[in-house]
Write a protein that holds these residues in place. Sequence first.
Motif, PDB file in Angstrom:
ATOM      1  N   LYS A 101      65.083 -28.309  80.938  1.00 53.24           N
ATOM      2  CA  LYS A 101      66.374 -28.429  80.234  1.00 53.24           C
ATOM      3  C   LYS A 101      67.352 -27.355  80.709  1.00 53.24           C
ATOM      4  CE  LYS A 101      66.637 -30.280  76.253  1.00 53.24           C
ATOM      5  NZ  LYS A 101      66.154 -30.599  74.938  1.00 53.24           N
ATOM      6  N   LEU A 102      66.859 -26.126  80.868  1.00 51.06           N
ATOM      7  CA  LEU A 102      67.729 -25.021  81.296  1.00 51.06           C
ATOM      8  C   LEU A 102      68.242 -25.237  82.720  1.00 51.06           C
ATOM      9  CD1 LEU A 102      65.518 -22.116  79.902  1.00 51.06           C
ATOM     10  CD2 LEU A 102      67.817 -22.683  79.101  1.00 51.06           C
ATOM     11  N   LYS A 103      67.372 -25.812  83.571  1.00 54.90           N
ATOM     12  CA  LYS A 103      67.739 -25.996  84.986  1.00 54.90           C
ATOM     13  C   LYS A 103      68.915 -26.950  85.142  1.00 54.90           C
ATOM     14  CE  LYS A 103      63.961 -24.418  87.680  1.00 54.90           C
ATOM     15  NZ  LYS A 103      62.687 -24.576  88.274  1.00 54.90           N
ATOM     16  N   ILE A 104      69.035 -27.898  84.243  1.00 54.32           N
ATOM     17  CA  ILE A 104      70.143 -28.864  84.335  1.00 54.32           C
ATOM     18  C   ILE A 104      71.479 -28.123  84.332  1.00 54.32           C
ATOM     19  CG2 ILE A 104      71.339 -30.753  83.109  1.00 54.32           C
ATOM     20  CD1 ILE A 104      68.532 -31.584  82.049  1.00 54.32           C
ATOM     21  N   ASP A 105      71.555 -27.057  83.521  1.00 53.92           N
ATOM     22  CA  ASP A 105      72.795 -26.273  83.430  1.00 53.92           C
ATOM     23  C   ASP A 105      72.728 -24.991  84.253  1.00 53.92           C
ATOM     24  OD1 ASP A 105      74.040 -28.072  81.787  1.00 53.92           O
ATOM     25  OD2 ASP A 105      73.406 -27.109  79.937  1.00 53.92           O
ATOM     26  N   ASN A 106      71.665 -24.876  85.070  1.00 51.56           N
ATOM     27  CA  ASN A 106      71.519 -23.687  85.915  1.00 51.56           C
ATOM     28  C   ASN A 106      71.435 -22.391  85.092  1.00 51.56           C
ATOM     29  OD1 ASN A 106      71.116 -22.956  88.482  1.00 51.56           O
ATOM     30  ND2 ASN A 106      73.259 -23.084  89.146  1.00 51.56           N
ATOM     31  N   LEU A 107      70.765 -22.473  83.959  1.00 50.55           N
ATOM     32  CA  LEU A 107      70.699 -21.307  83.065  1.00 50.55           C
ATOM     33  C   LEU A 107      69.286 -20.709  82.990  1.00 50.55           C
ATOM     34  CD1 LEU A 107      72.945 -22.549  80.116  1.00 50.55           C
ATOM     35  CD2 LEU A 107      73.516 -20.895  81.898  1.00 50.55           C
ATOM     36  N   ASP A 108      68.371 -21.210  83.820  1.00 50.52           N
ATOM     37  CA  ASP A 108      66.974 -20.767  83.703  1.00 50.52           C
ATOM     38  C   ASP A 108      66.782 -19.284  84.041  1.00 50.52           C
ATOM     39  OD1 ASP A 108      67.710 -22.253  86.117  1.00 50.52           O
ATOM     40  OD2 ASP A 108      65.795 -21.552  86.905  1.00 50.52           O
ATOM     41  N   SER A 109      67.696 -18.717  84.839  1.00 53.35           N
ATOM     42  CA  SER A 109      67.528 -17.307  85.213  1.00 53.35           C
ATOM     43  C   SER A 109      67.838 -16.365  84.038  1.00 53.35           C
ATOM     44  CB  SER A 109      68.439 -16.965  86.394  1.00 53.35           C
ATOM     45  OG  SER A 109      69.778 -17.153  86.003  1.00 53.35           O
ATOM     46  N   ARG A 110      68.460 -16.877  82.987  1.00 51.32           N
ATOM     47  CA  ARG A 110      68.765 -16.032  81.820  1.00 51.32           C
ATOM     48  C   ARG A 110      67.595 -15.955  80.839  1.00 51.32           C
ATOM     49  NH1 ARG A 110      74.865 -18.148  80.233  1.00 51.32           N
ATOM     50  NH2 ARG A 110      75.751 -17.807  82.304  1.00 51.32           N
ATOM     51  N   VAL A 111      66.573 -16.797  81.068  1.00 50.96           N
ATOM     52  CA  VAL A 111      65.502 -16.952  80.071  1.00 50.96           C
ATOM     53  C   VAL A 111      64.146 -16.610  80.670  1.00 50.96           C
ATOM     54  CG1 VAL A 111      64.399 -18.565  78.470  1.00 50.96           C
ATOM     55  CG2 VAL A 111      66.828 -18.834  79.014  1.00 50.96           C
ATOM     56  N   GLU A 112      63.366 -15.817  79.947  1.00 43.86           N
ATOM     57  CA  GLU A 112      61.974 -15.603  80.330  1.00 43.86           C
ATOM     58  C   GLU A 112      61.122 -16.437  79.373  1.00 43.86           C
ATOM     59  OE1 GLU A 112      58.865 -11.932  81.051  1.00 43.86           O
ATOM     60  OE2 GLU A 112      60.995 -11.536  80.965  1.00 43.86           O
ATOM     61  N   CYS A 113      60.494 -17.479  79.890  1.00 46.29           N
ATOM     62  CA  CYS A 113      59.658 -18.348  79.061  1.00 46.29           C
ATOM     63  C   CYS A 113      58.223 -17.859  79.133  1.00 46.29           C
ATOM     64  CB  CYS A 113      59.732 -19.795  79.551  1.00 46.29           C
ATOM     65  SG  CYS A 113      61.312 -20.559  79.231  1.00 46.29           S
ATOM     66  N   ILE A 114      57.649 -17.547  78.005  1.00 44.27           N
ATOM     67  CA  ILE A 114      56.329 -16.920  77.965  1.00 44.27           C
ATOM     68  C   ILE A 114      55.349 -17.823  77.228  1.00 44.27           C
ATOM     69  CG2 ILE A 114      55.083 -14.882  77.114  1.00 44.27           C
ATOM     70  CD1 ILE A 114      58.178 -13.675  77.264  1.00 44.27           C
ATOM     71  N   GLU A 115      54.242 -18.151  77.906  1.00 41.39           N
ATOM     72  CA  GLU A 115      53.225 -19.000  77.275  1.00 41.39           C
ATOM     73  C   GLU A 115      52.292 -18.107  76.468  1.00 41.39           C
ATOM     74  OE1 GLU A 115      51.123 -21.523  80.022  1.00 41.39           O
ATOM     75  OE2 GLU A 115      49.722 -22.164  78.469  1.00 41.39           O
ATOM     76  N   ALA A 116      52.677 -17.831  75.260  1.00 40.03           N
ATOM     77  CA  ALA A 116      51.882 -16.957  74.391  1.00 40.03           C
ATOM     78  C   ALA A 116      52.334 -17.161  72.959  1.00 40.03           C
ATOM     79  CB  ALA A 116      52.087 -15.495  74.788  1.00 40.03           C
ATOM     80  N   SER A 117      51.473 -16.768  72.029  1.00 40.82           N
ATOM     81  CA  SER A 117      51.832 -16.855  70.623  1.00 40.82           C
ATOM     82  C   SER A 117      52.874 -15.786  70.275  1.00 40.82           C
ATOM     83  CB  SER A 117      50.582 -16.661  69.765  1.00 40.82           C
ATOM     84  OG  SER A 117      50.951 -16.552  68.413  1.00 40.82           O
ATOM     85  N   HIS A 118      53.796 -16.140  69.418  1.00 42.97           N
ATOM     86  CA  HIS A 118      54.869 -15.190  69.074  1.00 42.97           C
ATOM     87  C   HIS A 118      54.367 -13.962  68.322  1.00 42.97           C
ATOM     88  CE1 HIS A 118      55.550 -18.714  66.092  1.00 42.97           C
ATOM     89  NE2 HIS A 118      54.606 -17.954  65.611  1.00 42.97           N
ATOM     90  N   GLU A 119      53.119 -13.967  67.910  1.00 43.01           N
ATOM     91  CA  GLU A 119      52.584 -12.753  67.233  1.00 43.01           C
ATOM     92  C   GLU A 119      52.450 -11.592  68.227  1.00 43.01           C
ATOM     93  OE1 GLU A 119      48.132 -13.502  66.280  1.00 43.01           O
ATOM     94  OE2 GLU A 119      48.891 -15.242  67.350  1.00 43.01           O
ATOM     95  N   TYR A 120      52.596 -11.908  69.543  1.00 41.46           N
ATOM     96  CA  TYR A 120      52.492 -10.860  70.579  1.00 41.46           C
ATOM     97  C   TYR A 120      53.848 -10.545  71.216  1.00 41.46           C
ATOM     98  CZ  TYR A 120      47.643 -12.183  69.937  1.00 41.46           C
ATOM     99  OH  TYR A 120      46.424 -12.460  69.366  1.00 41.46           O
TER     100      TYR A 120
END
Length: 187
Positions: A64-83
Amino acid sequence: MSFQRVLEYAHKLVEERTNQGDIVVDATLGNGNDTLFLAKLVGDSGRVYGFDVQREAIAKTIAKLKIDNLDSRVECIEASHEYIDKWVKEPVTAAMFNLGYLPGSDKSITTKPQTTIKAIEILLKLLKVGGVITLVLYIGHDGGAEAAEVEKYLQTLPQKKYAVIKYRFLNQVHNPPFLIAIEKIRE
Ligand code: SAM
């Protein structure tokens, strides 16, 4: 003018407090709708940290972010938010939670009150004075057990440090979601 829908009102509360260059958190990436909204808000100089336990949610969000070329602003982390604090070390202006399960996916992979509360506790420490945490809570899927437990915990926050509000339509059918927002008043 009519009352804003719950998600719209959550976005308004975040938008009013967030500037370009800020650090913000999406605690439940899901389909990436809130992430896209946050990425637009913080601009090129800002940063969004996003968390989800499902690889599918991470992939959907990045696409979704790539469509608007905004992926470089976001760090997507595969982890539970408790960490969250393993990755986020800076003061945060806003954090968004949209609880429950990924629509159209495995309903058993859902947020849980203990880990949600742990993530909120971490974010309350990271949150700047004047910053906001929004939570969209559902009463449909588990009879509202998670929503009730999270709400009970939030009622215990000291009022000198935090303002906590609830925004809910009382007369809509089919158990619509409701919003809780926490503003940090002082350290
Ligand atoms: N905000 C999303 C959007 O705009 O599309 C919707 C989020 S969806 C309702 C909830 C998400 O929380 C699911 O994708 C699920 O995998 C994720 N989730 C469940 N437990 C989690 C946890 N402990 N930490 C982070 N994400 C979790």
